[in-house]
Design a protein around this motif. Structure first.
Motif, short mmCIF file in Angstrom:
data_model
loop_
_atom_site.label_atom_id
_atom_site.label_comp_id
_atom_site.label_asym_id
_atom_site.label_seq_id
_atom_site.Cartn_x
_atom_site.Cartn_y
_atom_site.Cartn_z
N ALA A 862 0.82 -1.21 0.00
CA ALA A 862 0.00 0.00 0.00
C ALA A 862 0.85 1.26 0.00
O ALA A 862 0.33 2.36 -0.24
N LEU A 863 2.15 1.13 0.24
CA LEU A 863 3.03 2.29 0.14
C LEU A 863 2.98 2.94 -1.24
O LEU A 863 3.38 4.11 -1.39
N ILE A 864 2.49 2.21 -2.25
CA ILE A 864 2.30 2.84 -3.56
C ILE A 864 1.37 4.03 -3.44
O ILE A 864 1.49 5.03 -4.17
N ALA A 865 0.43 3.98 -2.50
CA ALA A 865 -0.48 5.09 -2.28
C ALA A 865 0.28 6.34 -1.85
O ALA A 865 -0.06 7.46 -2.25
N ASN A 866 1.31 6.17 -1.03
CA ASN A 866 2.11 7.32 -0.60
C ASN A 866 2.91 7.90 -1.75
O ASN A 866 3.04 9.13 -1.88
N LEU A 867 3.47 7.02 -2.60
CA LEU A 867 4.23 7.51 -3.75
C LEU A 867 3.33 8.29 -4.69
O LEU A 867 3.73 9.34 -5.22
N LEU A 868 2.11 7.81 -4.90
CA LEU A 868 1.17 8.52 -5.76
C LEU A 868 0.70 9.82 -5.11
O LEU A 868 0.48 10.83 -5.79
N HIS A 869 0.57 9.81 -3.79
CA HIS A 869 0.20 11.03 -3.07
C HIS A 869 1.28 12.09 -3.22
O HIS A 869 0.98 13.26 -3.47
N ASP A 870 2.55 11.67 -3.09
CA ASP A 870 3.65 12.61 -3.26
C ASP A 870 3.65 13.18 -4.67
O ASP A 870 3.95 14.37 -4.87
N ARG A 871 3.31 12.35 -5.66
CA ARG A 871 3.23 12.83 -7.04
C ARG A 871 2.15 13.89 -7.18
O ARG A 871 2.32 14.89 -7.87
N GLY A 872 1.01 13.65 -6.49
CA GLY A 872 -0.07 14.63 -6.53
C GLY A 872 0.33 15.95 -5.91
O GLY A 872 -0.03 17.02 -6.41
#
Length: 877
Positions: A862-872
């Motif tokens: 689920a850390l992919i969610a954090n990477l996508l959040h940082d991209r946002g």
């Protein structure tokens, strides 16, 4: 106006008021698998898979928990809801997900079902999952047989490989929950027939009481009772009465949630037992269920004919008795409202993420994480000694697994790595879960981190429990890193710093740090051992076993984790010093401890026992023989990259606020020049008047990154591999004590039997260590700035500064889940999905990115969610 914060939404306001309203009291806290766990194992030999098998599960009452498909329960697991199905052809009801035990799978334990967690809100006001159920007889025996025939070198044989889903011969079942109020639960089941012919199916929503009465004499048994209106009342002495309503005609089947002792133990006791509903529906045994409309378990059996390519719907409502509102008059309106609120919540979270597919990836990653919470109950002394009303366990168990963890008594809602393959907590997994949970529910994330330091978790000697298979195993000490990360995320979201949370955990982590120093630095040299440290079979050696001939291994990763731990605790102490100067002394302690570890790794004393290899430009584990000889273990693996994690950047403005700490630093650096030389450019402030603490100065960092960013070594199209690809043709080989031990690059599942065979750190890509690499590179960039550049990828001629390298690694990890022009996702087999939904695997193929291991490991993937959040966030800037 669009909400700018998740707390400006209806769901966000529920989160802020949760402690007073109890919106989290009910949730998807029921495991997908309770059988085959240590806590249900009362055998003499500790073989949990054999002690309580899948076939036993339908007939034998659980002691500590419950399981079911798409389940919902309260946070004490008193009452449980879930779904059972029968297609008219299976030999048993589909009450729980099927999978192979560790012995049966050619790569260890392995769930053999197709299901997806599609949506969830943090208060569980709305939840949605999908399950694909074959219309032909479920191929239990075939899955066991074929996987048993395959070697570790062959692929796993999956449910889709049997051909059972051909020609649309399946039902797609959607299970949804919505809450009208904290204790008012709506359940909606939609059965879609994918075949071109009408098909019949039995749909059996189930309600039952966890068995709390079979273990002690005189314990109360809850009662479920059929009412004249067709509802079911649930009663427990001294507690409020509940009511279950169903919106259509159903046959209510009652039994007791008790073990079928005549079947399993040749007893003369009479039923009806836990498997009575199964026997009544499948085997048509009329006397298998009760005839008086009472029991502790009930199923509402609905026999449906679903039209070709059509669907049928069943609605249920579970709430306190005595509410005047008709149960289904506002049912659809509540569902629409909760779905709208869930959409609003995720719009606020994903503000700045414009791509619809990217939003889907993040939302489903978080859905899996939120679905993976479970009520975890386990009282070790009771488990060891046995229950008063049950036969005493074998005496050998008192000297076996977890015998020295008698203080441990867990009865909490805990984030699990995976609801089937890992239905138990793991200390370092949970630390990563909390960093993702903090995106949507920072209060719950903080509570989870605090939980592990409570006295009913943490050992009196300071050790954190690893996992139930062996609480005394050692996981990497990432709790402090996660605590600091969650603290910072919470402060950014809420706008205030929860200093009390930080203090509460910090004091306990100091005990844990001391445990590490006392127990895992055997020579008192600031070089640490630790065992496998979560990296399973990464080494030619089994690092959890005692080596022959008195040999030992100094671990580059264990030592680097401790350097990171010291820096994390130093940073927390500095943060606490901003409001309480007492913590400046403690910050100094951890600064000095970091330097001592850094000196040992670099062999400042000249003993020849350092872990850095100047020739290879890499950190290696080191083998020590009893004769005093020292041999590097020349495996280029994640072990040698973990030292990158030990990095901290201090800006001058922060140092000015802790004058006593700063004064001690200057004294130490002046009077301990050998150790001071390990602090890269301490006296030369970096970008923005910053100073760097790291195990790597500029040249060593460049050398290590040259290995890491080389496509022929660690750099994959989908992230950083756990072992260098150079070992594909040149395996690491070690001769020792008459043994020849090898470790080669293996990009997919394990070919060795170490640690059960379903774990592999010899080549695949693992999300959590990649996430830590990205986090660390951003810290290095904060010090070095844009002028410090490295070639990425090596051989490309492209020179990137370290922030750009971190962005590139993040982009590659995101490629695992991104949909290409043809709708294909690198990590997901198309035949394993429902409607292009996603799976979040345990790890990923080092060359192709295919998902491997546990298929629903949204615990740390689920850390992919954090990477996508940082991209946002970057996009918004």
């Amino acid at each position: 106006m669009k909400p700018q914060s998740i707390f400006d939404t209806a769901e966000g306001r529920r989160l802020l008021a949760e402690s007073a309203t109890g919106w989290r009291r009910w949730g998807p806290y029921l495991a997908e698998r309770q059988w085959g766990t240590v806590r249900e194992d009362y055998s003499a030999d500790g073989d949990a898979w054999r002690a309580f098998s899948f076939d036993d599960a339908r007939s034998r009452a659980y002691r500590w928990g419950e399981d079911g498909i798409g389940g919902f329960c309260d946070d004490s697991m008193r009452w449980c809801l879930s779904l059972a199905l029968w297609n008219g052809r299976d030999r048993i009801l589909k009450e729980r997900l099927f999978g192979l035990s560790n012995e049966q799978g050619n790569h260890g334990e392995d769930v053999k079902e197709v299901y997806h967690y599609l949506d969830a809100t943090p208060t569980h006001s709305y939840q949605k999952m999908a399950y694909r159920y074959p219309q032909c007889a479920f191929p239990y025996d075939e899955l066991v047989r074929v996987n048993g025939e395959r070697s570790r070198l062959e692929r796993e044989y999956e449910l889709a490989d049997t051909g059972i889903f051909a020609d649309g011969r399946f039902f797609d079942v959607t299970i949804e929950y919505a809450k009208a109020a904290p204790d008012d639960i709506l359940m909606r089941i939609i059965i879609k027939n994918a075949a071109v012919e009408a098909e019949c199916i039995h749909v059996l929503p189930q309600l039952w009481a966890r068995n709390t009465w079979s273990w002690s004499d005189g314990s109360e048994r809850p009662v479920l009772e059929h009412t004249a209106s067709g509802d079911v009342l649930a009663r427990r002495i001294g507690k409020r009465t509940w009511r279950l309503s169903i919106d259509q005609e159903a046959e209510l089947l009652f039994c007791e949630n008790e073990t079928n002792v005549p079947l399993l133990f040749n007893s003369r006791a009479t039923g009806p037992f836990k498997d009575g509903i199964n026997d009544y529906v499948v085997d048509r045994k009329a006397d298998a269920v009760g005839t008086d409309g009472h029991g502790s378990k009930v199923a509402a059996c609905c026999a449906l004919k679903v039209p070709a390519l059509g669907s049928r719907e069943i609605r249920l409502r579970w709430r306190p008795d005595g509410i005047a509102t008709k149960p289904f008059i506002d049912f659809d309106a509540i569902f629409r409202e909760r779905i709208t609120e869930a959409d609003e919540f995720y719009r606020a979270l994903q503000h700045g993420i414009d791509d619809e597919d990217t939003r889907k990836v993040q939302r489903q990653a978080l859905a899996g994480l939120l679905w993976s919470k479970q009520v975890y109950r386990f009282d070790v002394p009771t488990w060891l000694d046995g229950d008063p009303a049950q036969p005493r366990p074998p005496q050998a168990r008192r000297r076996g697994r977890n015998a020295d963890w008698r203080h441990l008594n867990n009865a909490d809602v805990i984030s699990m790595p995976d609801t089937w393959e890992y239905p138990w907590y793991a200390a370092w997994d949970l630390a990563f879960h909390c960093v993702s949970l903090a995106l949507v529910d920072p209060a719950f994330a903080k509570g989870q981190l605090a939980l592990f330091t409570r006295e009913w978790f943490m050992h009196p000697n300071g050790q954190l429990p690893a996992y139930e298979w062996e609480f005394g195993d050692v996981n990497p000490p990432v709790h402090a890193w996660a605590t600091l990360k969650v603290y910072q995320m919470d402060r950014a979201l809420i706008g205030t710093a929860d200093v009390d949370f930080l203090k509460r955990i910090f004091h306990k982590l100091m005990l844990n740090f001391t445990w590490w120093v006392n127990r895992k630095d055997s020579g008192g040299r600031n070089i640490f051992q630790g065992g496998f440290l979560g990296l399973d079979n990464i080494s030619p050696f089994n690092r959890s076993e005692v080596l022959p001939d008195g040999a030992s291994i100094d671990q580059a990763d264990g030592t680097a984790w401790m350097a990171m731990y010291a820096l994390n605790l130093m940073r927390i102490a500095i943060e606490l010093s901003m409001t309480d100067p007492v913590y400046e002394d403690i910050a100094t302690k951890f600064f000095e401890h970091f330097l001592s570890i850094a000196g040992a790794m670099a062999d400042v004393a000249g003993s020849g026992q350092g872990l850095w290899d100047d020739v290879d430009g890499f950190f290696y584990d080191t083998l020590h023989t009893k004769e005093g000889r020292i041999h590097p273990v020349p495996a280029r693996s994640m072990v040698g990259l973990i030292p990158i994690f030990a990095v901290e950047v201090l800006d001058q403005a922060a140092l000015d606020k802790v004058p006593e700490f700063s004064k001690r630093l200057q004294w130490f650096l002046k009077h301990r020049p050998q150790l001071a030389s390990l602090v890269p450019k301490w006296t030369d402030p970096g970008v923005g008047e910053r100073s760097l603490l790291s195990l790597l100065h500029g040249d060593r960092l460049r050398g290590l990154l040259r290995r890491m960013l080389d496509p022929g070594e660690f750099l994959s199209e989908f992230g950083i591999r756990s072992m260098s690809k150079a070992h594909l043709d040149a395996p690491c080989s070690v001769s020792f004590a008459g043994m020849q031990l090898d470790a080669s690059y293996t990009p997919a599942e394990a070919v060795t039997g170490l640690f059960g065979g379903n774990s592999n750190w010899r080549g695949p890509i693992w999300m959590p260590v990649n996430f830590l690499l990205i986090d660390s590179l951003r810290k290095f960039h904060a010090y070095f700035g844009d002028d410090f550049k490295v070639e990425c990828p090596v051989g490309s001629g492209h020179m990137l500064h370290l922030e750009e390298v971190a962005d590139e690694l993040s982009r590659r990890l995101q490629k695992l889940f991104a949909s290409d022009a043809g709708g294909r996702r690198s990590s997901v087999r198309s035949d394993a999905t429902i409607d292009d939904n996603l799976l979040f695997h345990e790890y990923f193929h080092g060359d192709t990115g295919e998902g491997l291991g546990a298929s629903h490991q949204t615990g740390w993937t689920a850390l992919i969610a954090n990477l996508l959040h940082d991209r946002g966030i970057t996009t918004r800037r």
